[in-house]
Design a protein around this motif. Structure first.
Motif: not given
Length: 73
Positions: A17-28
């Motif tokens: 799920x690329x959205x999951x990775x985007x979500x993790x990166x969005x915090x930083x």
């Protein structure tokens, strides 16, 4: 692997799920947060059109970008 683009590509290719990775990166990263907002709730067809439009605005195509990354479409 620290390259967010490659992380997204590998997730997409591996059935993740690329959205999951985007979500993790969005915090930083504020740019990743903006990207996440842009893609959330979009259908695959809407995302494809968005990618085509963004590439065209930059004078290229999604296929050319993939070739530049060494990915065969």
């Amino acid at each position: 692997m620290n390259n967010p683009l490659m992380m997204l590509l590998q997730a997409a290719q591996g059935g993740g799920d690329p959205i999951q990775i985007l979500s993790q990166l969005a915090g930083n990263d504020p740019m990743m947060a903006q990207a996440l907002k842009m893609v959330q709730g979009k259908t695959p067809d809407q995302l494809r059109r968005m990618a085509e439009n963004m590439a065209r605005e930059r004078g290229t195509s999604p296929e050319a970008i993939l070739r530049g990354l060494g990915i065969r479409s």
